[in-house]
Enzyme design. Sequence first.
Site, PDB file in Angstrom:
ATOM      1  N   PHE A  81       0.865  -1.182   0.000  1.00 26.86           N
ATOM      2  CA  PHE A  81       0.000   0.000   0.000  1.00 26.86           C
ATOM      3  C   PHE A  81       0.900   1.230   0.000  1.00 26.86           C
ATOM      4  O   PHE A  81       2.110   1.119   0.217  1.00 26.86           O
ATOM      5  CB  PHE A  81      -0.884  -0.012   1.263  1.00 26.86           C
ATOM      6  CG  PHE A  81      -2.359  -0.193   0.991  1.00 26.86           C
ATOM      7  CD1 PHE A  81      -2.814  -1.233   0.215  1.00 26.86           C
ATOM      8  CD2 PHE A  81      -3.297   0.687   1.538  1.00 26.86           C
ATOM      9  CE1 PHE A  81      -4.173  -1.398  -0.025  1.00 26.86           C
ATOM     10  CE2 PHE A  81      -4.653   0.528   1.305  1.00 26.86           C
ATOM     11  CZ  PHE A  81      -5.098  -0.515   0.522  1.00 26.86           C
TER      12      PHE A  81
ATOM     13  N   GLN B 148      -8.645  14.003   4.216  1.00 25.29           N
ATOM     14  CA  GLN B 148      -7.963  13.252   3.172  1.00 25.29           C
ATOM     15  C   GLN B 148      -8.819  13.169   1.912  1.00 25.29           C
ATOM     16  O   GLN B 148      -9.983  12.778   1.979  1.00 25.29           O
ATOM     17  CB  GLN B 148      -7.653  11.835   3.651  1.00 25.29           C
ATOM     18  CG  GLN B 148      -6.995  10.978   2.587  1.00 25.29           C
ATOM     19  CD  GLN B 148      -6.322   9.755   3.187  1.00 25.29           C
ATOM     20  OE1 GLN B 148      -6.972   8.750   3.448  1.00 25.29           O
ATOM     21  NE2 GLN B 148      -5.036   9.861   3.442  1.00 25.29           N
TER      22      GLN B 148
ATOM     23  N   HIS C  25      -8.996  11.045  -1.256  1.00 19.85           N
ATOM     24  CA  HIS C  25      -8.460   9.792  -1.785  1.00 19.85           C
ATOM     25  C   HIS C  25      -8.189   9.975  -3.268  1.00 19.85           C
ATOM     26  O   HIS C  25      -9.043  10.489  -3.997  1.00 19.85           O
ATOM     27  CB  HIS C  25      -9.460   8.654  -1.572  1.00 19.85           C
ATOM     28  CG  HIS C  25      -8.873   7.291  -1.752  1.00 19.85           C
ATOM     29  ND1 HIS C  25      -8.485   6.819  -2.978  1.00 19.85           N
ATOM     30  CD2 HIS C  25      -8.565   6.316  -0.858  1.00 19.85           C
ATOM     31  CE1 HIS C  25      -7.981   5.600  -2.834  1.00 19.85           C
ATOM     32  NE2 HIS C  25      -8.016   5.268  -1.550  1.00 19.85           N
TER      33      HIS C  25
ATOM     34  N   LEU D 191     -15.386   4.694  -4.097  1.00 21.50           N
ATOM     35  CA  LEU D 191     -13.963   4.439  -3.856  1.00 21.50           C
ATOM     36  C   LEU D 191     -13.411   3.321  -4.731  1.00 21.50           C
ATOM     37  O   LEU D 191     -14.052   2.302  -4.952  1.00 21.50           O
ATOM     38  CB  LEU D 191     -13.787   4.054  -2.381  1.00 21.50           C
ATOM     39  CG  LEU D 191     -12.393   3.599  -1.931  1.00 21.50           C
ATOM     40  CD1 LEU D 191     -11.411   4.746  -1.978  1.00 21.50           C
ATOM     41  CD2 LEU D 191     -12.466   3.029  -0.519  1.00 21.50           C
TER      42      LEU D 191
ATOM     43  N   GLU E 240      -6.711   1.772  -2.969  1.00 19.39           N
ATOM     44  CA  GLU E 240      -5.286   1.968  -3.219  1.00 19.39           C
ATOM     45  C   GLU E 240      -4.619   0.625  -3.518  1.00 19.39           C
ATOM     46  O   GLU E 240      -3.559   0.561  -4.142  1.00 19.39           O
ATOM     47  CB  GLU E 240      -4.680   2.578  -1.951  1.00 19.39           C
ATOM     48  CG  GLU E 240      -3.244   2.980  -2.025  1.00 19.39           C
ATOM     49  CD  GLU E 240      -2.870   3.822  -0.809  1.00 19.39           C
ATOM     50  OE1 GLU E 240      -3.468   4.898  -0.625  1.00 19.39           O
ATOM     51  OE2 GLU E 240      -1.989   3.404  -0.045  1.00 19.39           O
TER      52      GLU E 240
ATOM     53  N   ARG F 196      -1.069   9.467   0.139  1.00 25.10           N
ATOM     54  CA  ARG F 196      -2.289   9.829  -0.591  1.00 25.10           C
ATOM     55  C   ARG F 196      -2.371  11.322  -0.887  1.00 25.10           C
ATOM     56  O   ARG F 196      -2.854  11.736  -1.938  1.00 25.10           O
ATOM     57  CB  ARG F 196      -3.521   9.406   0.205  1.00 25.10           C
ATOM     58  CG  ARG F 196      -3.751   7.933   0.155  1.00 25.10           C
ATOM     59  CD  ARG F 196      -4.970   7.524   0.955  1.00 25.10           C
ATOM     60  NE  ARG F 196      -5.178   6.088   0.812  1.00 25.10           N
ATOM     61  CZ  ARG F 196      -6.063   5.393   1.507  1.00 25.10           C
ATOM     62  NH1 ARG F 196      -6.839   6.008   2.387  1.00 25.10           N
ATOM     63  NH2 ARG F 196      -6.196   4.098   1.323  1.00 25.10           N
TER      64      ARG F 196
ATOM     65  N   HIS G 234     -12.458  11.658   1.479  1.00 23.49           N
ATOM     66  CA  HIS G 234     -12.473  10.263   1.915  1.00 23.49           C
ATOM     67  C   HIS G 234     -12.433  10.083   3.422  1.00 23.49           C
ATOM     68  O   HIS G 234     -13.105   9.221   3.966  1.00 23.49           O
ATOM     69  CB  HIS G 234     -11.261   9.572   1.296  1.00 23.49           C
ATOM     70  CG  HIS G 234     -11.165   8.096   1.580  1.00 23.49           C
ATOM     71  ND1 HIS G 234     -12.175   7.226   1.256  1.00 23.49           N
ATOM     72  CD2 HIS G 234     -10.183   7.358   2.139  1.00 23.49           C
ATOM     73  CE1 HIS G 234     -11.812   5.995   1.615  1.00 23.49           C
ATOM     74  NE2 HIS G 234     -10.620   6.043   2.164  1.00 23.49           N
TER      75      HIS G 234
ATOM     76  N   ARG H 139      -3.439  10.341   6.636  1.00 26.32           N
ATOM     77  CA  ARG H 139      -3.518   8.943   7.033  1.00 26.32           C
ATOM     78  C   ARG H 139      -2.952   8.053   5.935  1.00 26.32           C
ATOM     79  O   ARG H 139      -3.183   8.294   4.753  1.00 26.32           O
ATOM     80  CB  ARG H 139      -4.978   8.553   7.287  1.00 26.32           C
ATOM     81  CG  ARG H 139      -5.168   7.081   7.556  1.00 26.32           C
ATOM     82  CD  ARG H 139      -6.565   6.753   7.987  1.00 26.32           C
ATOM     83  NE  ARG H 139      -7.568   6.813   6.949  1.00 26.32           N
ATOM     84  CZ  ARG H 139      -7.706   5.924   5.964  1.00 26.32           C
ATOM     85  NH1 ARG H 139      -6.865   4.902   5.858  1.00 26.32           N
ATOM     86  NH2 ARG H 139      -8.674   6.051   5.068  1.00 26.32           N
TER      87      ARG H 139
END
Lengths: 234, 590
Positions: free
Chosen positions: B121, B243, B245, B255, B258, B289, B356, B401
């Site tokens: 990730f 955040q 995304h 969504l 990732e 991100r 997100h 995050r």
Amino acid sequence: MLQVSIYRYNPEQDSQPYMQDIQVDTGGKDLMVLDVLEMIKSQDTTVTYRRSCREGVCGSDGLNMNGKNGLACITPLSETVKNNKLVIRPLPGLPVIRDLIVDMTMFYTQYEKVQPYLQNDTPAPAIERLQSPEDRAKLDGLYECILCACCSTACPSFWWNPERFIGPSGLLQAYRFLADTRDTATTERLAQLDDPFSVFRCHGIQNCVNVCPKGLNPTRAIGHIRNMLLSRAT
Amino acid sequence: MSALRTISFDGVIVGGGGAGMRAALQLAQSGYKTAVISKVFPTRSHTVSAQGGITCAIASDDPNDDWRWHMYDTVKGSDYIGDQDAIEYMCSVGPEAVFELEHMGLPFSRTEEGRIYQRPFGGQSKNFGEGGQAARTCAAADRTGHALLHTLYQGNMKNNTVFFNEWYATDIVKNQDGAVVGVIAICMETGETVYVKSKATVFATGGAGRIYASTTNAHINTGDGIGMALRAGFPVQDIEMWQFHPTGIAGAGTLVTEGCRGEGGYLINKDGERFMERYAPNAKDLAGRDVVARSMVLEIIEGRGCGPEGDHVYLKLDHLGEEVLESRLPGICELSRTFAHADPVKEPIPVVPTCHYMMGGIPTNVHGQALTVDAAGNDQIIPGLYACGEVACVSVHGANRLGGNSLLDLVVFGRASGLFIEKALREGVEMRDASETDVEQAMARLDKLNASSGGENVADLRKELQNTMQNHFGVFRNGEFMQEGIRKLSDLRGRIENAKLDDKSMVYNTARIEALELHNLFEVAEATAITAEARNESRGAHARDDFKDRDDENWLCHSMYYPADKSVGKRSVNFEPKTVDTFQPKARTY
């Protein structure tokens, strides 16, 4: 203009349910049925339904659209509208609380009955319990159930015996744990299902397979349980 | 009005998502009388939408993996305003918490050795950034949140947790000492309002992504816990940190994990260029991100966006082959076909940065105890109130995050809250009962709404609020433009407080719930706006055109937003982990 007909019932005001006709300007776009409901609710706030994720994973907005159960948020108009008409009704077979909201208690009760949690009587290791990719693959097509109730409320056997027949969703979950190599309660689980109603009321009508918005196959899972019950009897 | 019915519990958890159900499980196992209040049936909570996985150093992919490496990545990812004691706790306790989930039955994907499958990730490294890309995110295909949430619900069922499903908490009840002694809640099916009294009230109400027009978040993510806390006079921390995304499906907002890039997918612009190689030469598409989202917006602004409007970029996956896509990313294939009309096996998915996750929230310590700050600048525990999961700011995410850390956060701190409350209850919790006036005060907002007439349409006001946030407080921010946004919000406040409720019926009145949710959305939005305008620097997800650099001299700290006078203060970041050396702030590059 799309002709929408919605099932309405507010127990505080209405002596009986009725269908309300509403015209909706979709701007020619292939919206999802949930988008249409949101457009309607922004004008008439009394129209009542459940919704959450709007992407087909939470299972809140199971509805009957033009006679077929499905999730409003992932059902495009192009898939369901016929002759420019969309009839939206609550999921069949369960008591209506208000408008498109049904009381799902019976559905959840059947789910709970199969003890849908892993049971393992050996001490847990310090790390994870090992499971081969092949054994894990046995859970594919089972664990993805979102409890939307589209299947059980499309099942005539469930309509007739909602208290005694577990129904396709509950049985899919029952098999999800029977098929899990980490579960050690197979004997007890089968014993609990071994009566004329819990499993054997399934007559293979396959409405469940036809409507499942996640493409799952409860009938096949029920077949596996039958086989396990039968081979256990011999 | 007549006195409300009171229901009493040792612990009441508001919110039935991952954090709430993990906390509830801990308390239920301890034998204390525990209830979960959830506005939806628990498996319909937003945790269900988490896809890619739960990041944790369980040493499956790499037998030498070390939670300290995960800690390093998380501190760096946070742009150094994550609290190092909390991050240390999360990363070190994580493996135990993840193994517990597996023992509970979570159907993780597996490696050939039979261990839990881990995928790469963004922002992950080995050996403190020196050892290349790590694969640390434990996955159940691309349905990890669904698998986790259902497993937790099943675990609670096994332990007989009491659920108040489709009940909606409206406001905090405080006693004369300022302690939290429960909440007011509405049973949606009957419309009955009750006072739920508790010695420990745990907020696990999730995020508030619906303050933005374009969001990956569910309809239900309306910041109810933040709204309730602010109305009760409690501060929120780092609330400006939102955040975006990188990969929400353009137009739909849904969504795309990732994990797609973790499995080898990458972003391309209209020229087919893999542009992340320019912005993050080492990590490329697996940079933080915030970094990826900004790069995408720059590509779009500079005219290299895709589509007729040039307003998105593409996520390319077809080179991974059908077999990988159908086994590792089946849910993504489904979502893309449904919402983008694109089959990832054959064509790229149109994506755009989409709101997100709320990094900020109710400040807490590692036990989930909610905090405020006294006049002398010292942390003060708010008696009776706890928070965990996205609504909390403990803070493990700081200004940005890392992917896969939200599921770990909610499991670890849901569990920690439960453990601490169990201990506190065993030692004895004494709080003064709420007086009739205290309860009336908590009922004031609901009473006012129920008695209201006239006002503007809730859906219209919500849309106006969401557009204001989208336009003025998005990926790139600017002082003057934010001030204009704040002016628009102050005009909206009165209009939203007096929004129209035509439907006064009792039975399953979703119009009432939506009006109450709109109040909460507004509180979150206003706190976000005022704090964003105050933080005169760029850090993590907070990127300002007029203050382009990180300013460690003035802003290596948490922001605190105080609702009483709408002021913004500062709170120190913890740089004192217990078992490892402090990770010193340095330039953040990928």
